[in-house]
Design a protein around this motif. Structure first.
Motif, PDB file in Angstrom:
ATOM      1  N   PHE A  50       0.824  -1.212   0.000  1.00  0.00           N
ATOM      2  CA  PHE A  50       0.000   0.000   0.000  1.00  0.00           C
ATOM      3  C   PHE A  50       0.862   1.267   0.000  1.00  0.00           C
ATOM      4  O   PHE A  50       0.498   2.265  -0.593  1.00  0.00           O
ATOM      5  N   LYS A  51       1.978   1.217   0.708  1.00  0.00           N
ATOM      6  CA  LYS A  51       2.811   2.414   0.816  1.00  0.00           C
ATOM      7  C   LYS A  51       3.980   2.392  -0.165  1.00  0.00           C
ATOM      8  O   LYS A  51       4.781   3.325  -0.189  1.00  0.00           O
ATOM      9  N   ASN A  52       4.124   1.310  -0.921  1.00  0.00           N
ATOM     10  CA  ASN A  52       5.263   1.206  -1.841  1.00  0.00           C
ATOM     11  C   ASN A  52       5.003   1.961  -3.139  1.00  0.00           C
ATOM     12  O   ASN A  52       3.847   2.221  -3.510  1.00  0.00           O
ATOM     13  N   GLN A  94       4.910  -7.538  -8.819  1.00  0.00           N
ATOM     14  CA  GLN A  94       4.022  -7.701  -9.977  1.00  0.00           C
ATOM     15  C   GLN A  94       2.671  -7.044  -9.705  1.00  0.00           C
ATOM     16  O   GLN A  94       2.079  -6.418 -10.584  1.00  0.00           O
ATOM     17  N   TYR A  95       2.207  -7.190  -8.443  1.00  0.00           N
ATOM     18  CA  TYR A  95       0.936  -6.577  -8.055  1.00  0.00           C
ATOM     19  C   TYR A  95       0.990  -5.064  -8.286  1.00  0.00           C
ATOM     20  O   TYR A  95       0.089  -4.469  -8.883  1.00  0.00           O
ATOM     21  N   LYS A 148      -0.004   0.066 -11.237  1.00  0.00           N
ATOM     22  CA  LYS A 148       0.500   1.222 -11.999  1.00  0.00           C
ATOM     23  C   LYS A 148      -0.235   1.299 -13.346  1.00  0.00           C
ATOM     24  O   LYS A 148      -0.693   2.382 -13.758  1.00  0.00           O
ATOM     25  N   GLU A 149      -0.369   0.165 -13.998  1.00  0.00           N
ATOM     26  CA  GLU A 149      -1.076   0.163 -15.296  1.00  0.00           C
ATOM     27  C   GLU A 149      -2.533   0.578 -15.114  1.00  0.00           C
ATOM     28  O   GLU A 149      -3.092   1.304 -15.946  1.00  0.00           O
ATOM     29  N   GLY A 150      -3.121   0.145 -14.019  1.00  0.00           N
ATOM     30  CA  GLY A 150      -4.508   0.551 -13.719  1.00  0.00           C
ATOM     31  C   GLY A 150      -4.607   2.054 -13.524  1.00  0.00           C
ATOM     32  O   GLY A 150      -5.543   2.710 -14.000  1.00  0.00           O
ATOM     33  N   GLY A 151      -3.612   2.599 -12.835  1.00  0.00           N
ATOM     34  CA  GLY A 151      -3.584   4.044 -12.599  1.00  0.00           C
ATOM     35  C   GLY A 151      -3.468   4.810 -13.906  1.00  0.00           C
ATOM     36  O   GLY A 151      -4.097   5.865 -14.092  1.00  0.00           O
ATOM     37  N   TYR A 190      -8.663   0.110  -5.454  1.00  0.00           N
ATOM     38  CA  TYR A 190      -8.515  -0.426  -4.099  1.00  0.00           C
ATOM     39  C   TYR A 190      -7.141  -0.068  -3.518  1.00  0.00           C
ATOM     40  O   TYR A 190      -7.011   0.240  -2.335  1.00  0.00           O
ATOM     41  N   TRP A 191      -6.124  -0.105  -4.359  1.00  0.00           N
ATOM     42  CA  TRP A 191      -4.780   0.222  -3.864  1.00  0.00           C
ATOM     43  C   TRP A 191      -4.710   1.684  -3.428  1.00  0.00           C
ATOM     44  O   TRP A 191      -4.211   2.003  -2.351  1.00  0.00           O
TER      45      TRP A 191
END
Lengths: 646, 334
Positions: B212-214, B223-224, B229-232, B322-323
């Protein structure tokens, strides 16, 4: 023979009763044997069929995904009007709704009353004071008398229900009967057994009071009666659970030969547990209302005292089952979500969310009424005046909690109001529409109710134990600590994710239960050999308190109606969820107003019939309850009950 | 000493309440958020009422009849819920609150034998006494009652041209399955294919908390996080979700206030935090036009994103939401 005589010896009587009870218990397994036989039949038949010319068709269970042999036709695709009957322009769904609800009300009542009777009779038998033993025994007997009249009405309404099914929903009923055929027969046979036991139990009451051994046998009959009743209810619940969450059939609705799989549906256990608790609470409420009715109608002080005590006892037993009920409901809802997300959302956040607000209203009504009854009941306890000044603060806590409890997540408003608010959620009251606030509110309501009960327990007493001061401090610490923990966790819940927040409900519930189990136990221990400030003036219950009991019982009835409607409606347009579609013109979800009206009508019909039962009960009652004490303190005529009984 | 402290607290809160009302009157938003401030005002008013009651009862020794106390409490509650509580609550909620308050007042007045006696005595006197005063009250009461009932009936029956209330379902129930780009997706069982660990295995909900903070842009991101990042990038770029849902995902994007209601606030614990990931997937794919009949009046302007994005893109956006909000999707066992 000598062995049996030995068991009749006073010292071995209890062992004799246990042995008899065990024997009866074994007898109960007999009706279940056909189920096992049927369950075994399918696998056994498989090789034989394979050897034959025709191949055996196998399919997977729609829920459990276990393979089974197809043993029935697929669920028929019903057509209207071919597979449905009608009575003129009446909505068939409403007719079956009313028939079902009335049967369920009376069924629940006659199932719940023997549970109380069992406890009452046992309590009476364990009493050292013969006077008290007789009082409890008479009370149990009177409970049973009310139940007996209701029992025949239950059977009649059961018949009406079957005919309504056959006349209006023949296609659906034939399919259900096709799967549950053996269970339905066992159900009918058990009903005969139940009737037999009931009549022996009721009519043999006085006769079996003649010796201690016979009395234990009588109690064993009560255990048996309750066990058969519970099995009956379990079977009826399995059909309902099958309609809601089917298993034991494949995706086409073809029975896979194993009746146990059709019984053991994903939701059956939580439904059964929730219904048993609900029935017991409802039964207590109805008997309390009966006693309140008799209290209001009573002419002599003795009668008033008797029915005042009876109403209190019944109310107390009903409430014992009411307290765990919200937690059982929580478990059921969790299982519903796990079974089908859309079913859970339809119930709690979607189409039926506002019906749940109705239910929440009823739950708040139940607890507030209960507290009110206890406050007014303290009016007949000398010394309770010390506590009057605290009542208004308890009421304040209850009302603030109720306001929070009833604040909906989804508000009903006009588009203009929506715009004025700036969004679907209100910035202030929106905070009270989520689970954290609800859990905090209901736990606070229950904790306050427990506190009220503790005050009631000590209203006319002063603790004399040496550790009274420490005990009082401990008691205060338990209640304050529990409430602080409930509040803290409630607020903390706003700062953490939903799936973690759900976990917080456990320590909140534990705090509430601590006040119930530890608080009440401690309070009871402190009141041992307490100095009495005067006996309870049984019979001097205020009229408002008696009406509060009526309200309590009606609230139970209405809650059952609304919850039954919710459970049934959540299937939407399915007779059997995702298996058998309802093709009738009434396969829609009713507007909330219509549902509310039909529920109210059901409650009204039930109470009208019940008042008839009450009236019948009063006709046969020519025996004046045992008058124990002619002159109670301060010139009050009535019975006095020792400390331990209330 | 205690009383002075209560008095001081009441004064301070009263001052804050008055200043907030002044701010609101001037069109300013206040110096702390509206919800918290409204709560402070409510508490201030409650304390003030308690203080006032103490002054009247204990200091001035003025006994207010129970019946009158009930009337005062009712009026005070009405003022709090109708006037002080801002923004105004819908009428339906006000009716619920006032109904409960009315019942509470009756319970308060009949809570013990003394209270009941005090409460019912003037009513009994009005109904039974033969004095001129009692008769006058009787005439007034029994004239006013039918008039009030008549007025109520008239108000109920007279044709109105107000907007009807809407019982809008915010979270409608999803269907069992949906068809997206020709594939049938079982909404009960489907999992986000991009919620995976470095080995490509499904990352159980809750285990992503360490990320969450990374920084998703870091070279050694998991990978998550790469999927996040791609979702963002889709949220802020390809799809432009931020124009409505806001760059803080709080539902206050630059277009947001053109809609009524405004778009969903993902940062609120009452939206995506209450839902399973597959529910959000359904809402994203089918948008406003895909919501079922129960959500009438279909007050959602969201487009059906299946017409603009691939399935993978939609799943990644959800992962990002969610992230970013640090919420976990709801789960119900296996």
């Amino acid at each position: 023979m000598s062995f049996l005589k030995g068991l009749c010896h006073p010292k071995r009587m209890k062992w004799g009763a246990v042995a008899l009870l065990g024997l009866f218990g074994l007898l109960l397994l007999l009706p279940l044997m056909p189920i096992q036989a049927i369950a075994d039949e399918a696998p056994a038949g498989a090789p034989a069929a394979t050897e034959g010319a025709t191949a055996v068709e196998k399919a997977k269970d729609v829920h459990w995904k276990i393979e089974g042999i197809v043993s029935g036709p697929p669920a028929p695709k019903l057509k209207y009007p071919d597979n449905y009957g009608t009575y003129g322009t009446f909505q068939s769904r409403t007719l079956i709704w009313v028939a079902n609800q009335q049967h369920l009300y009376f069924g629940s009542f006659v199932l719940a009353v023997p549970m109380f009777v069992l406890v009452m009779e046992l309590v009476g038998m364990l009493q050292k004071d013969k006077r008290m033993a007789k009082k409890y025994d008479d009370l149990a007997h009177e409970f049973m008398k009310i139940s007996l009249t209701a029992y025949s009405i239950t059977a009649i309404l059961g018949g009406v229900l079957i005919f309504t099914f056959l006349a209006l929903y023949p296609g659906f009923f034939m399919y259900l009967a096709g799967i549950f055929r053996p269970v339905m027969h066992i159900y009918a046979l058990l009903f005969i057994l139940e009737s037999g036991i009931l009549y022996v139990y009721y009519y043999g009451w006085d006769r079996m009071n003649e010796s201690a051994y016979l009395k234990w046998c009588h109690l064993s009959l009560s255990v048996l009666l309750n066990t058969v009743g519970l099995i009956l209810m379990f079977f009826a619940n399995t059909w309902v659970a099958f309609m809601q969450s089917p298993s034991g059939v494949d995706e086409q609705g073809r029975f896979l030969g194993n009746i146990w799989m059709a019984i053991h549906t994903p939701l059956v256990i939580p439904i059964v547990v929730h219904r048993i608790l609900g029935n017991a609470a409802f039964g207590g409420g109805v008997v309390a209302a009966y006693a309140a009715y008799r209290l209001l109608a009573a002419k002599s002080p003795e009668e008033k005292a008797h029915y005042d005590w009876m109403s209190y006892t019944a109310m107390f037993m009903g409430v014992l089952n009411l307290i765990p009920l919200p937690f059982a409901g929580y478990w059921l809802m969790r299982e519903v979500y796990a079974y089908r997300q859309q079913m859970g959302i339809t119930l709690m956040g979607g189409l039926l969310a506002w019906v749940f607000i109705m239910q929440a209203t009823m739950i708040a009504t139940l607890f507030v009424t209960l507290n009110y009854y206890l406050w007014t009941a303290m009016g007949r306890m000398p010394g309770a005046e010390r506590y009057y000044k605290y009542f208004k603060y308890m009421l304040l806590v209850l009302i603030v909690s109720t306001l929070t409890w009833l604040t909906p997540h989804t508000l009903v408003m006009t588009p203009a109001e929506l715009k004025a608010m700036g969004g679907a959620q209100h910035p202030v009251v929106g905070n009270y529409g989520v689970m954290s606030a609800k859990n905090t509110a209901i736990n606070t309501i229950i904790t306050t109710t427990v506190l009220c009960f503790c005050i009631y327990q000590r209203a006319n007493k002063v603790p004399t134990v040496k550790w009274a001061r420490i005990g009082n401090l401990a008691l205060a610490a338990i209640f304050v600590g529990a409430e602080l923990n409930i509040l803290f966790l409630g607020i903390y819940g706003y700062y953490i994710p939903a799936n973690v927040r759900i976990g917080l409900s456990v320590p909140q519930v534990c705090s509430t239960l601590s006040t119930l189990f530890i608080g009440v136990t401690l309070n009871t221990m402190m009141l041992k050999n307490a100095r009495s400030l005067g006996e309870v003036r049984w019979g001097q219950m205020s009229v408002r308190g008696a009406y509060a009991l009526f309200l309590l019982a009606v609230a139970f009835t209405w809650t059952m109606a609304v919850m039954g409607y919710i459970r049934s409606s959540v299937r939407l347009h399915w007779h059997v969820n995702e298996i058998m579609r309802d093709a009738s013109p009434w396969a829609f979800t009713n507007p909330i107003g219509y549902a509310g009206n039909i529920n109210s009508m059901n409650v009204l019909i039930f109470w009208t019939m019940l008042l008839f039962v009450f009236w019948l009960g009063s006709l046969t009652d020519k025996k004046v309850p045992a008058k124990v004490k002619e002159a109670a303190p301060e010139g009050i005529v009535g019975e006095t009950i020792p400390v331990a009984s209330h | 000493m205690m009383k002075q402290i209560v008095f001081l607290i009441t004064l301070v809160i009263g001052f804050l309440a008055a200043s907030q009302m002044a701010f609101a009157g001037g069109g300013a938003t206040g110096f702390i958020n509206a919800g918290t401030f409204a709560l402070v005002i409510e508490l201030g008013v409650a304390l003030f009422v308690v203080f006032l009651a103490w002054i009247v009862k204990d200091k001035l020794k003025i006994g207010i009849p129970k019946l009158l106390q009930g009337v005062f409490i009712w009026i005070a509650a009405y003022i709090v819920f109708r006037v002080i509580l801002q923004p105004p609550i819908p009428f339906t909620l006000l009716a619920v609150y006032m109904g409960i308050i009315t019942i509470a007042i009756f319970l308060y007045c009949s809570i013990d034998p003394d209270s009941w006696e005090q409460f019912s005595e003037p009513i009994r006197a009005m109904l039974q006494d033969d004095t001129g005063k009692a008769k006058a009250y009787r005439y007034v009461t029994f004239t006013a009652l039918p008039l009030l009932i008549g007025f109520g009936t008239y108000s109920k029956m007279v044709p109105k041209f107000e907007e009807p209330v809407e019982l809008r379902t915010v979270h409608p129930a999803p269907p069992a399955s949906i068809n997206v780009h020709g594939e049938i997706i079982d909404l009960q069982r489907v999992l986000n294919p991009f919620r995976v660990d470095n080995e490509g295995k499904y990352l159980d909900v809750g285990k992503e908390v360490g990320d969450f903070k990374n920084n998703p842009f870091a070279e050694d991101a998991s990978q998550y996080l790469k999927n996040v990042k791609e979702g963002g990038e889709i949220f802020f770029g390809t799809a432009g979700c931020m124009f409505c849902h806001g760059d803080n995902l709080d539902g206050k994007g630059m277009f947001a206030f053109a809609f009524n209601p405004i778009p969903a606030n993902f940062a609120d614990p009452g939206t995506i935090a209450q839902l399973q990931e597959n529910f959000v997937f359904w809402r994203v794919t089918k948008g406003g036009p895909g919501v079922p009949r129960e959500t009438f009046p279909w007050a959602s302007a969201m487009p059906p994103w299946e017409k603009h994005l691939t399935k993978d893109e939609m799943w990644k956006v959800i992962l990002f939401e969610y992230w970013h909000t640090e919420f976990f999707p709801r789960t119900f066992g296996s």
